[in-house]
Structures are given as C-alpha cells and as structure tokens.
Design an enzyme around this catalytic site. Structure first.
Site, short mmCIF file in Angstrom:
data_model
loop_
_atom_site.label_atom_id
_atom_site.label_comp_id
_atom_site.label_asym_id
_atom_site.label_seq_id
_atom_site.Cartn_x
_atom_site.Cartn_y
_atom_site.Cartn_z
N THR A 32 3.42 4.40 18.43
CA THR A 32 3.64 3.19 19.03
C THR A 32 3.82 2.42 18.48
OG1 THR A 32 1.29 3.02 19.17
CG2 THR A 32 2.66 4.10 21.32
N ASP A 33 2.95 2.05 17.57
CA ASP A 33 2.97 1.03 16.03
C ASP A 33 4.32 0.30 15.53
OD1 ASP A 33 3.46 2.80 14.94
OD2 ASP A 33 1.79 2.30 13.09
N SER A 50 -5.74 7.16 6.63
CA SER A 50 -5.78 5.92 6.07
C SER A 50 -6.38 5.91 4.13
CB SER A 50 -5.82 4.96 7.09
OG SER A 50 -4.82 4.06 6.22
N SER A 51 -6.93 6.71 3.80
CA SER A 51 -7.27 6.05 2.40
C SER A 51 -6.26 5.38 1.89
CB SER A 51 -7.33 7.60 1.60
OG SER A 51 -5.63 7.85 1.00
N ASP A 66 -3.11 0.82 10.28
CA ASP A 66 -4.33 1.16 9.36
C ASP A 66 -4.81 -0.02 8.42
OD1 ASP A 66 -2.78 3.23 9.86
OD2 ASP A 66 -1.75 4.15 8.20
P1 ADP Z 1 -3.29 8.35 3.76
O1 ADP Z 1 -3.53 7.06 3.99
O2 ADP Z 1 -3.38 9.46 5.19
O3 ADP Z 1 -4.30 9.41 2.91
P2 ADP Z 1 -1.08 8.55 2.19
O4 ADP Z 1 -0.11 9.20 1.78
O5 ADP Z 1 -0.76 6.81 2.74
O6 ADP Z 1 -2.41 8.68 3.11
O7 ADP Z 1 -1.83 7.48 0.86
C1 ADP Z 1 -2.23 8.43 0.06
C2 ADP Z 1 -2.03 7.77 -1.30
O8 ADP Z 1 -2.92 6.90 -1.14
C3 ADP Z 1 -2.32 8.75 -2.00
O9 ADP Z 1 -1.54 9.98 -2.34
C4 ADP Z 1 -2.51 7.70 -3.58
O10 ADP Z 1 -1.64 7.30 -4.19
C5 ADP Z 1 -2.50 6.53 -2.64
N1 ADP Z 1 -4.59 6.20 -3.11
C6 ADP Z 1 -5.33 6.22 -1.42
N2 ADP Z 1 -6.42 6.37 -2.29
C7 ADP Z 1 -6.88 5.64 -4.13
C8 ADP Z 1 -7.61 5.89 -4.88
N3 ADP Z 1 -8.89 5.77 -4.69
N4 ADP Z 1 -7.39 6.54 -6.25
C9 ADP Z 1 -5.56 6.15 -5.61
N5 ADP Z 1 -4.81 6.61 -5.41
C10 ADP Z 1 -5.42 6.56 -4.29
MG MG Z 2 -1.83 6.09 4.17
#
Ligand code: ADP
Ligand code: MG
Length: 429
Positions: free
Chosen positions: A73-74, A166-167, A212
């Site tokens: 939805t975003d 959402s890393s 996010d």
């Molecule tokens: P999500 O946000 O769902 O986890 P994404 O594909 O949007 O997946 O983001 C993941 C990407 O973010 C990783 O492939 C990397 O490039 C980057 N990332 C996230 N956390 C780290 C970290 N601690 N160190 C280095 N890169 C990171």
């Molecule tokens: Mg992401």
C-alpha cells in the site's frame, strides 16, 4: 536489550572501561552474521583504539521492523501499520584522525572497510553495495550543501538481512541520526525521513516506499506506527501485547527470494497503470465504497486483482487502527488473516513456505496470521495467546519438515522504540 557493543561503548565513553588495544583489525575472524548470534562486543574490540583516543564519537541505534498490516500500500499512497523491533543497527560516527581527509566505513558484518574521498552522489566512486547505504547519506548531504568533514563510521547490526525485517532501514537510519547529531545539522523529522528514504532510493537504487525508514526513525515502545504514505504523517497506536496476554510469533521462512525484484516492479507498475486507467492519482484514491465500480471499469483481470488487494488492504489498516485505538487488540486477528488471503489470491505474492506457516499457525490457535514484507519469501507473523506460542512454533517446524522445506527460524517480536542515542557520551540524549 542493547547489543554488547553498545554497552562497551557506553563504558568507554563514561571513561570506565578503556581497553586500548594495538591488535590489528581482526575482521577476517568474524563469524558469518546470518549463521550465528549478533556480533557485538568481540567484534568491536579491535575498533576501540580508533574511538577512545579522541573521545568524540556519536552513537545511535535504529531498529528493524515488522509490518503488522498494510502490504504494497505504501507506493499506492496508502496506509501501513508497522512496529519497530528490538533488533537494530548501531552506528558510530567519529571525526577522522588528523591527516585523514576521506570517509572510512566499516561494518561488523563485512570483511573489508571502505575508504573513499569526499564527494557528492554524482561523482561518487564505485564501491561495494553495502557501503552505499552508509555513504549515501554523506553523498546526499554534500549535494545539499553540507560540508561533511572527514569521518570514520562503524556499523554493527543484529537484524538479519533480506528476511523482510528491514536491515537496510536500520542501517540507513542509525547512520543518518548519528550524522545529524555528530555534525549538529539540526534536521527535523521530515528532513531525516527524506534523507533516509533518498539514500535507499537514490544512492542504493532500491525502490522502497519509505515505510521502513518512517518506523525505524519514529517507532515507539508498546505502539505500532500508523503511517499515511501520502503525507508521511505518522501517529503511534497502542499495541500492548503483554497486557492482553498475546504474543506476535515471527517465522522467518528462509525461503529464497526468487524473482522478488522483477515481481515487485511488475506489481508497482500494474498499480500505477490501474490508477491511470481509473483516472486517480493513486489507488489510495479509490474509496472502498467505489471498489466494485472501479473493478467493473477495468478489463484486465490482473489489474483488477491488484486494485482489489490495495483498496481492501488500506481498509484493513484503518480497521485495525480503529480496534487498537479502542483497546480491542484481540479482535484484529481476522483482518490480519484477510490480508494474507488477499496477498495470496489477489496480489499473488506469497510462496508455499509462507502459506504453510500461516496455515500451521491457524491450526495451532493463532487469532490471525499473515505474511509480512514485500513477499516471495520472508517472514510470517502470527498473533497468538501467550500459552499457545510453544505449540505454534512446534507446529510450524513440523509442517515445514513434512513439506520438505528448510528449517525456519522462529522468534517473538514486540514493539520497541525507534532510533535513539545510546551512549552517555553523545549529544542529543
Ligand atoms: P532488508 O532490508 O529486508 O533486510 P534489503 O535488501 O533491503 O533487505 O537490505 C539488505 C542490504 O542492506 C544488505 O544486502 C546490505 O547491503 C545492507 N546491510 C544491512 N545491514 C548491514 C550491515 N550491518 N552491514 C553492511 N550492510 C548491511
Ligand atoms: Mg530493506
């Protein structure tokens, strides 16, 4: 719980635990992030020397997130209802040592530091993609006229990558808040949101809608964050799971994200096309009461399904927000389940692993269950009475084993605070 690294930094800044080391950067000995527990203390010991000598570091932590309801939805200018997680990314920003004129970026989860000269985005060098999530803020601030000095930046995250938690926003938001603080930029909420969204969109090239970053920046403990993705206005909504004897159980299905980029793009283009055909700026502008009429006006069955998902999903977000505002948390289950059915049958973004997890959760007594995140794998959430959580986890594992899927990862999640300064030595506490 803050990661050990944060506790260490807190001690270092307070001047109580200074462990100066002359050890080289032992980055090659770091264990692989996705296969083990968060890194933290051991990882950061090699960096202590860098930060303790000058004592000018700024440390912020920003969380990953779960989306309770409101999927796809975003980018239709609609509504979402995520909450921030306890897991997050910690960013340390420090002035570079004398004689160093560039930007150095390290991640505890990456083997090599990245060192670049200072520049704007258009003249940015070719660097590993992960570092663009960090350097992006520096490039964009430079483009916006900020004279960003030479800096050393270190990040350490316990958010698994690519699991739908959402890393990336945790990383981007922790860095942006730390930079804002360290450089005394005084960015307001809107500017911080715009910067973090632009880092992912423009510096990385990831077409994220902004949910996010909003929740990573603005989440509140014990609350979900109701976001209007057109105005980017947000409001905290009570989500006191413990008070109702409820738990959100998360299943990371670990299903490989096959074709997710292309499928995401196709859904996005389809929604835009449907809005154009219906003569509205975005699908958010199709009122629920006008849905049947809108569907009649579309010839293409695929577009009809997309519209039905988006319009009914916006309604589900609004209905869940109403229930939460009224303290009726146990009643939101059916809306969560309806969201899953809509993603499965109309938007068609689920895979057998997530459908299996949802079914198993229901059989184990979940009040509601749904896939969360962009789809084609990722995580499933189940809303469960506390006493059913153990059996539900067993049921999901058993269903995965029966189906021949790889073992899922299960954990519980509760709403935690958004980005925050974590060291007593930082400004902006
Ligand atoms: P999500 O946000 O769902 O986890 P994404 O594909 O949007 O997946 O983001 C993941 C990407 O973010 C990783 O492939 C990397 O490039 C980057 N990332 C996230 N956390 C780290 C970290 N601690 N160190 C280095 N890169 C990171
Ligand atoms: Mg992401």
């Amino acid at each position: 719980m803050p990661p050990a690294a944060v506790l260490l930094w807190a001690g270092l800044v307070a001047g109580s635990t200074v462990l100066v080391t002359s050890a080289p950067l032992l980055v090659s000995s770091l264990s692989v992030w996705s296969s083990g527990p968060p890194q933290g203390l051991a990882t950061f010991i090699p960096f202590q020397r860098v930060f303790t000598k000058r004592g000018s570091m700024t440390v912020w932590r920003a969380p990953g997130r779960i989306n309770l309801v409101g999927e796809h939805t975003d980018y239709n200018d609609g509504f979402v209802l995520p909450f921030a997680l306890e897991v997050g990314c910690t960013a340390v920003v420090d002035t570079a040592p004398a004689g160093s004129d560039g930007w150095t970026v390290r991640s505890a989860q990456q083997p090599e530091p990245v060192v670049v000269r200072r520049s704007g985005l258009s003249s940015a060098p070719d660097v590993p993609e992960w570092s663009r999530y960090v350097l992006g803020a520096l490039w964009l601030l430079t483009d916006r006229g900020v004279d960003v000095p030479a800096l050393d930046i270190v990040v350490d995250s316990d958010v698994p990558t690519g699991a739908g938690l959402s890393s990336s926003a945790a990383l981007v938001c922790s860095v942006a808040r730390a930079l804002d603080d360290h450089l005394d930029l005084g960015l307001d909420d809107d500017a911080l949101f715009a910067l973090t969204r632009d880092v992912e969109n423009d510096a990385v090239g990831a077409p994220t809608g902004g949910m996010d970053q909003l929740v990573s920046l603005r989440g509140e403990a014990g609350h979900a964050l109701f976001c209007d993705m057109r105005s980017h206005e947000t409001r905290s909504v009570p989500l006191d799971l413990a008070a109702h004897g409820l738990t959100v159980l998360v299943t990371d299905t670990r299903a490989p994200h096959k074709h997710s980029d292309g499928e995401y793009g196709a859904r996005r283009r389809g929604c835009e096309e449907a809005a154009r055909l219906l003569g509205v700026p975005a699908l958010r502008d199709v009122a629920a009461g006008d849905l049947d009429d809108a569907l009649r006006r579309l010839d293409d069955d695929e577009l009809r399904r997309y519209v039905r998902h988006v319009v009914t999903e916006d309604e589900r977000v609004l209905s869940v927000v109403r229930l939460l505002d009224e303290g009726r948390l146990p009643e939101i289950g059916p809306a969560l389940t309806a969201s899953h059915v809509s993603m499965r049958d109309d938007f068609r973004i689920t895979v057998p692993e997530v459908d299996t997890a949802v079914d198993a959760l229901h059989e184990a007594g979940a009040l509601g269950a749904r896939m969360t995140g962009g789809g084609f794998g990722g995580c499933v959430i189940g809303l469960l009475p506390d006493e059913s959580v153990g059996a539900a986890g067993d049921a999901v594992r058993a269903a995965f084993a029966d189906a021949g899927f790889g073992e899922p990862s299960l954990f519980t999640a509760a709403p935690a605070p958004g980005a925050r300064a974590v060291s007593p030595g930082t400004r902006g506490n």
